[in-house]
Motif scaffolding. Sequence first.
Motif: not given
Length: 169
Positions: A17-21, A64-68
Amino acid sequence: MISSSYFINVVRFTLLVLVQVLVFNRLNFFGFINPMVYILFLYWYPIKENRAVFIGLSFLLGFCIDFFSDTMAIHAASTVTIAYLRPAIMRFVFGVNYEFQSFRLGNATKAQQITFLALLIIVHHMVFFALEIFSLANILLILKKVLAIGLSTLVLCLLFSSLFSVRKE
């Protein structure tokens, strides 16, 4: 050990999640290519785990990805779709072998692993871009994005997979 498997999945979830965002959502190759490497969580998730938990974690990952990313549940819908279709994709790629208790993704051939990952990416991207564009009049744009972003996602996922895999000796 249940706790070590649980810990590994929590770390994978958080790092992807962190790497993607923080990294891949900010990249724009050729103006429109943003690789979606968080799909690796769905690829690496253990095969014999509880399916309801897997689908719930897939929703949480997409949420989570959508939120960020401010994408209004498109990632969540795409990840839940491939989580739901994962057994059918595995049956297509690996045959009935995957249903046995001794099956592990690491024991499959490289071609089978790449095919499995590519199918996960294609299904995810088809759902994602169909929902994002939401017009069959733009089917060529959808296919262009699926092909270009899917190929870049596949290359980066294979790179990450080879970097973080356990070597058999």
